[in-house]
Write a protein that holds these residues in place. Structure first.
Motif, PDB file in Angstrom:
ATOM      1  N   SER A  80      -8.653 -10.165  10.470  1.00 39.26           N
ATOM      2  CA  SER A  80      -8.815  -9.398  11.719  1.00 39.26           C
ATOM      3  C   SER A  80      -8.670  -7.910  11.473  1.00 39.26           C
ATOM      4  CB  SER A  80      -7.778  -9.857  12.751  1.00 39.26           C
ATOM      5  OG  SER A  80      -7.903 -11.225  13.029  1.00 39.26           O
ATOM      6  N   TYR A  81      -7.737  -7.534  10.595  1.00 35.33           N
ATOM      7  CA  TYR A  81      -7.543  -6.120  10.262  1.00 35.33           C
ATOM      8  C   TYR A  81      -8.792  -5.565   9.578  1.00 35.33           C
ATOM      9  CZ  TYR A  81      -5.401  -1.921   8.218  1.00 35.33           C
ATOM     10  OH  TYR A  81      -5.122  -0.623   7.846  1.00 35.33           O
ATOM     11  N   ASP A  84     -11.869  -6.675   9.777  1.00 34.82           N
ATOM     12  CA  ASP A  84     -12.975  -6.635  10.732  1.00 34.82           C
ATOM     13  C   ASP A  84     -12.833  -5.469  11.705  1.00 34.82           C
ATOM     14  OD1 ASP A  84     -15.340  -7.884  12.059  1.00 34.82           O
ATOM     15  OD2 ASP A  84     -13.918  -8.139  13.712  1.00 34.82           O
ATOM     16  N   LYS A  85     -11.624  -5.286  12.229  1.00 32.80           N
ATOM     17  CA  LYS A  85     -11.410  -4.204  13.198  1.00 32.80           C
ATOM     18  C   LYS A  85     -11.521  -2.843  12.521  1.00 32.80           C
ATOM     19  CE  LYS A  85      -8.787  -4.970  16.679  1.00 32.80           C
ATOM     20  NZ  LYS A  85      -9.777  -4.752  17.762  1.00 32.80           N
ATOM     21  N   LYS A 104     -15.091  -1.915  12.409  1.00 34.16           N
ATOM     22  CA  LYS A 104     -15.562  -1.494  13.723  1.00 34.16           C
ATOM     23  C   LYS A 104     -15.112  -0.081  14.037  1.00 34.16           C
ATOM     24  CE  LYS A 104     -15.836  -6.104  15.773  1.00 34.16           C
ATOM     25  NZ  LYS A 104     -15.280  -7.028  16.791  1.00 34.16           N
ATOM     26  N   ASP A 105     -13.879   0.258  13.641  1.00 35.89           N
ATOM     27  CA  ASP A 105     -13.380   1.617  13.880  1.00 35.89           C
ATOM     28  C   ASP A 105     -14.192   2.644  13.102  1.00 35.89           C
ATOM     29  OD1 ASP A 105     -11.474   0.425  15.390  1.00 35.89           O
ATOM     30  OD2 ASP A 105      -9.786   0.871  14.079  1.00 35.89           O
ATOM     31  N   HIS A 139     -16.655   2.122  17.258  1.00 35.21           N
ATOM     32  CA  HIS A 139     -15.955   1.226  18.155  1.00 35.21           C
ATOM     33  C   HIS A 139     -16.651   1.195  19.513  1.00 35.21           C
ATOM     34  CE1 HIS A 139     -12.571  -1.210  19.203  1.00 35.21           C
ATOM     35  NE2 HIS A 139     -12.351  -0.491  20.282  1.00 35.21           N
ATOM     36  N   ASN A 174      -7.978  -0.162  21.834  1.00 35.27           N
ATOM     37  CA  ASN A 174      -8.245  -1.385  21.063  1.00 35.27           C
ATOM     38  C   ASN A 174      -8.812  -1.023  19.686  1.00 35.27           C
ATOM     39  OD1 ASN A 174      -8.766  -3.952  20.226  1.00 35.27           O
ATOM     40  ND2 ASN A 174     -10.519  -4.289  21.567  1.00 35.27           N
ATOM     41  N   THR A 175      -7.991  -0.336  18.903  1.00 37.32           N
ATOM     42  CA  THR A 175      -8.368   0.075  17.548  1.00 37.32           C
ATOM     43  C   THR A 175      -7.201  -0.232  16.615  1.00 37.32           C
ATOM     44  OG1 THR A 175      -7.474   2.296  17.865  1.00 37.32           O
ATOM     45  CG2 THR A 175      -9.807   1.967  18.410  1.00 37.32           C
ATOM     46  N   SER A 217      -8.822 -10.108  22.599  1.00 36.83           N
ATOM     47  CA  SER A 217      -9.499  -9.894  21.310  1.00 36.83           C
ATOM     48  C   SER A 217      -8.532  -9.438  20.218  1.00 36.83           C
ATOM     49  CB  SER A 217     -10.624  -8.866  21.469  1.00 36.83           C
ATOM     50  OG  SER A 217     -10.100  -7.596  21.814  1.00 36.83           O
ATOM     51  N   CYS A 218      -7.354  -8.921  20.627  1.00 36.53           N
ATOM     52  CA  CYS A 218      -6.366  -8.436  19.656  1.00 36.53           C
ATOM     53  C   CYS A 218      -5.395  -9.524  19.217  1.00 36.53           C
ATOM     54  CB  CYS A 218      -5.558  -7.281  20.256  1.00 36.53           C
ATOM     55  SG  CYS A 218      -6.522  -5.812  20.638  1.00 36.53           S
TER      56      CYS A 218
END
Length: 224
Positions: free
Chosen positions: A170-171, A173-174, A177-178, A182, A146-147, A86-87
């Motif tokens: 991706s940055y 989106d992540k 989530k953080d 998460h 995974n953060t 996923s990363c």
């Protein structure tokens, strides 16, 4: 340079040091993919010598040849593909961003000094770095968070016109989530509650309101 735990930075054409990414302890593991055994060995020797004389090194960073470091990290891409699938989009965008960023002297600087001071024994610090890259190169899975903090690190504040947050979907989106939770460990905005949780929340709110009313009545009675 600004006070920070650890950072990746560039020396730009105007002579300024521009921090690109910031991290802490544990270090973002994307950064470690840039390093070689010799990089770690030489850096550890430098900070151990400074610790022995109770001084701070004049230069607290590791200067990496940009092309070699990016080639090395790209060569370890299969590790992420296998264990942190996923990363992978974030890693690819991070590598591309470093490729197109302004490094006037074609060197990527990685400053890990403040993280090294968290270790009472600098041998342990060196071993932790060596263990990480051994895992990458010998396909030994290790646990990494995974953060944003655990992968590429947070984008640092600088005057660059090119921003990673704008460059990398991706940055963004992540990062959301953080912030919002998460792996569902925090409350998501707009998340639907189960009927049982909704009932419990209603009871708690009503109880709090009742206690507040009782408190106000008691206070008014006492003031008479």
């Amino acid at each position: 340079m600004e006070s920070r735990s650890a950072c990746v930075f560039a020396k730009q054409r105007d002579g300024q040091e521009a921090p690109l990414f910031e991290g802490g302890n544990p270090l973002p593991f994307f950064w470690l993919m840039l390093l070689s055994e010799d990089d770690i060995r030489h850096y550890s020797k430098k900070i151990k010598q400074a610790a022995h004389t109770r001084t701070i090194p004049d230069d607290t960073s590791i200067a990496l040849d940009k092309l070699k470091a990016l080639t090395r990290a790209t060569g370890r891409r299969s590790y992420i593909e296998k264990y942190y699938t996923s990363c992978l989009p974030l890693f690819d965008e991070w590598i591309h961003f470093l490729q197109i960023s302004d490094f006037a002297d074609m060197k990527i600087y990685v400053d890990l000094y403040k993280v090294s001071t968290c270790y009472t024994n600098l041998d342990d610090f060196e071993e932790s770095l060596q263990r990480a890259i051994t895992g990458f190169d010998q396909d030994r899975q290790a646990w990494y968070e995974n953060t944003i903090a655990g992968t590429c690190g947070h984008e640092a504040r600088n005057k660059n016109k090119r921003r990673f947050v704008d460059f990398s979907p991706s940055y963004r989106d992540k990062n959301k989530k953080d912030i919002y939770g998460h792996f569902d460990q925090r409350i998501h905005l707009g998340k639907t509650m189960s009927p049982r949780k909704r009932m419990m929340l209603t009871v708690l709110v009503l109880t709090a309101i009742t206690l507040l009313i009782i408190g106000i009545i008691a206070l008014l009675y006492w003031m008479k």
